[in-house]
Design an enzyme around this catalytic site. Structure first.
Site, PDB file in Angstrom:
ATOM      1  N   LYS A 281       0.864  -1.185   0.000  1.00 48.59           N
ATOM      2  CA  LYS A 281       0.000   0.000   0.000  1.00 48.59           C
ATOM      3  C   LYS A 281       0.899   1.234   0.000  1.00 48.59           C
ATOM      4  O   LYS A 281       1.764   1.370   0.858  1.00 48.59           O
ATOM      5  CB  LYS A 281      -0.876  -0.004   1.263  1.00 48.59           C
ATOM      6  CG  LYS A 281      -1.640   1.289   1.554  1.00 48.59           C
ATOM      7  CD  LYS A 281      -2.892   1.377   0.734  1.00 48.59           C
ATOM      8  CE  LYS A 281      -3.777   2.535   1.182  1.00 48.59           C
ATOM      9  NZ  LYS A 281      -4.472   2.260   2.448  1.00 48.59           N
ATOM     10  N   ILE A 282       0.692   2.119  -0.982  1.00 50.13           N
ATOM     11  CA  ILE A 282       1.468   3.348  -1.045  1.00 50.13           C
ATOM     12  C   ILE A 282       0.538   4.532  -1.278  1.00 50.13           C
ATOM     13  O   ILE A 282      -0.650   4.364  -1.567  1.00 50.13           O
ATOM     14  CB  ILE A 282       2.538   3.314  -2.166  1.00 50.13           C
ATOM     15  CG1 ILE A 282       1.864   3.281  -3.556  1.00 50.13           C
ATOM     16  CG2 ILE A 282       3.491   2.151  -1.982  1.00 50.13           C
ATOM     17  CD1 ILE A 282       2.816   3.574  -4.706  1.00 50.13           C
ATOM     18  N   SER A 283       1.080   5.717  -1.186  1.00 49.17           N
ATOM     19  CA  SER A 283       0.353   6.924  -1.561  1.00 49.17           C
ATOM     20  C   SER A 283       0.269   7.010  -3.083  1.00 49.17           C
ATOM     21  O   SER A 283       1.221   6.673  -3.788  1.00 49.17           O
ATOM     22  CB  SER A 283       1.086   8.164  -1.046  1.00 49.17           C
ATOM     23  OG  SER A 283       1.181   8.173   0.353  1.00 49.17           O
TER      24      SER A 283
ATOM     25  N   HIS B 202      -6.564  10.020   7.804  1.00 49.47           N
ATOM     26  CA  HIS B 202      -7.239   8.896   8.431  1.00 49.47           C
ATOM     27  C   HIS B 202      -8.117   9.323   9.606  1.00 49.47           C
ATOM     28  O   HIS B 202      -8.849  10.292   9.530  1.00 49.47           O
ATOM     29  CB  HIS B 202      -6.220   7.831   8.849  1.00 49.47           C
ATOM     30  CG  HIS B 202      -5.425   7.272   7.709  1.00 49.47           C
ATOM     31  ND1 HIS B 202      -5.969   7.027   6.466  1.00 49.47           N
ATOM     32  CD2 HIS B 202      -4.119   6.924   7.614  1.00 49.47           C
ATOM     33  CE1 HIS B 202      -5.043   6.537   5.668  1.00 49.47           C
ATOM     34  NE2 HIS B 202      -3.906   6.477   6.333  1.00 49.47           N
TER      35      HIS B 202
ATOM     36  N   THR C 228       0.014  11.448  -0.625  1.00 46.86           N
ATOM     37  CA  THR C 228      -0.993  12.206  -1.356  1.00 46.86           C
ATOM     38  C   THR C 228      -1.405  13.435  -0.567  1.00 46.86           C
ATOM     39  O   THR C 228      -1.663  14.494  -1.139  1.00 46.86           O
ATOM     40  CB  THR C 228      -2.219  11.320  -1.640  1.00 46.86           C
ATOM     41  OG1 THR C 228      -1.798  10.132  -2.313  1.00 46.86           O
ATOM     42  CG2 THR C 228      -3.238  12.056  -2.490  1.00 46.86           C
ATOM     43  N   ALA C 229      -1.466  13.294   0.754  1.00 46.28           N
ATOM     44  CA  ALA C 229      -1.828  14.436   1.588  1.00 46.28           C
ATOM     45  C   ALA C 229      -0.876  15.600   1.355  1.00 46.28           C
ATOM     46  O   ALA C 229      -1.305  16.757   1.181  1.00 46.28           O
ATOM     47  CB  ALA C 229      -1.809  14.022   3.058  1.00 46.28           C
TER      48      ALA C 229
END
Length: 283
Positions: free
Chosen positions: A53-55, A155, A111-112
């Protein structure tokens, strides 16, 4: 098969069934639980996990070795990152209050942070001064204690920031949706191109569907990794981040990913890529 994803409730909810051997035909998983900054780094190494899982912001740097899977990630509406400050500081003005300030973010290739940089370029004259990388669960205490002036959170922080005496300066998901009328792409599931990608996508979809059909089955597993979240907050987190895009990105999902990465590429924040969905995965 080696896999890496975060200990956040959406990831543990999605992968519970596969991790616990409940998906027929799926191989046994060796799991690394790590914050997004670490999983982004793992994917950039030659010895990275088979599935990770990655951005979405980190995707352009790993596409030579990994393919984007169309399921298992985090993409949706009303679920974007927040910019937080102390109540006193946030009440002194709008976004311009961040000019020259010190801001904590969860990862340089999250991404944030990519959204934050796009937003700052439009809303904060002169930009911020310093960026500090912190694990996401340390960001709100750092803002509360005055270690940094503001924090970019993701989150479950959207459900708990008020308990730290903090105020939301901006909801970057709402800003993105107003700008594009598209959902916000947050986290992607990728797999090494040498693997049977359509099979992996099928196993992930089966795991998501099992989680929806048996919501109580994963509760103990989710809460054991949820960093002391209450069951109510963990459930709210899952309901927000696990949605129809978790099963299939679809045309809208791919359009959102391309919109984010193309906008970032136009201003030199990421390498230019052109993602075209295949029936099972991006090639």
């Amino acid at each position: 098969m080696k896999i890496a994803f975060s200990p956040c409730p959406n990831d543990t909810f999605i992968f519970h069934a596969w991790v616990h051997g409940l998906i027929p035909g799926a191989p046994k998983l060796e799991v690394t639980y790590a914050d997004i900054d670490i999983t982004n780094s793992l994917a950039a190494t030659c010895s990275g996990p088979e599935v990770v899982k990655i951005s979405y912001a980190a995707l352009p740097w790993v596409l030579s070795e990994y393919a984007l899977l169309p399921c298992g990630g985090a993409l949706g509406r009303g679920c974007g990152p927040l910019v937080l400050m102390s109540s006193r500081a946030a009440n002194t003005g709008g976004p311009a209050v961040l000019t020259g300030k010190r801001v904590a973010v969860p990862s340089e290739r999250s991404t944030a942070y990519l959204l934050f940089r796009l937003w700052v370029s439009q809303n904060v004259p002169g930009g911020v001064s310093d960026i500090v990388i912190l694990p996401f669960h340390e960001i709100m205490p750092a803002v509360r204690d005055g270690i940094v002036d503001a924090g970019l959170v993701i989150h479950e922080a959207r459900f708990t920031y008020h308990t730290y005496g903090l105020t939301m300066l901006a909801d970057l998901g709402s800003w993105w949706e107003a700008e594009t009328n598209l959902p916000i792409p947050l986290g992607a599931i990728i797999a090494r191109r040498t693997l049977h990608l359509s099979a992996i996508a099928d196993w992930i979809r089966a795991s998501v569907k099992y989680a929806w059909s048996h919501p109580e089955a994963s509760q103990e597993y989710v809460l054991s990794h949820a960093q002391e979240l209450s069951p109510e907050v963990a459930k709210a987190h899952i309901n927000l981040y696990v949605n129809e895009f978790s099963v299939d990105l679809g045309e809208t999902g791919y359009k959102a990913v391309n919109a984010l990465l193309s906008r970032a590429a136009q201003v030199g924040l990421v390498p230019r890529v052109d993602l075209v969905p295949d029936s099972a995965y991006i090639i």
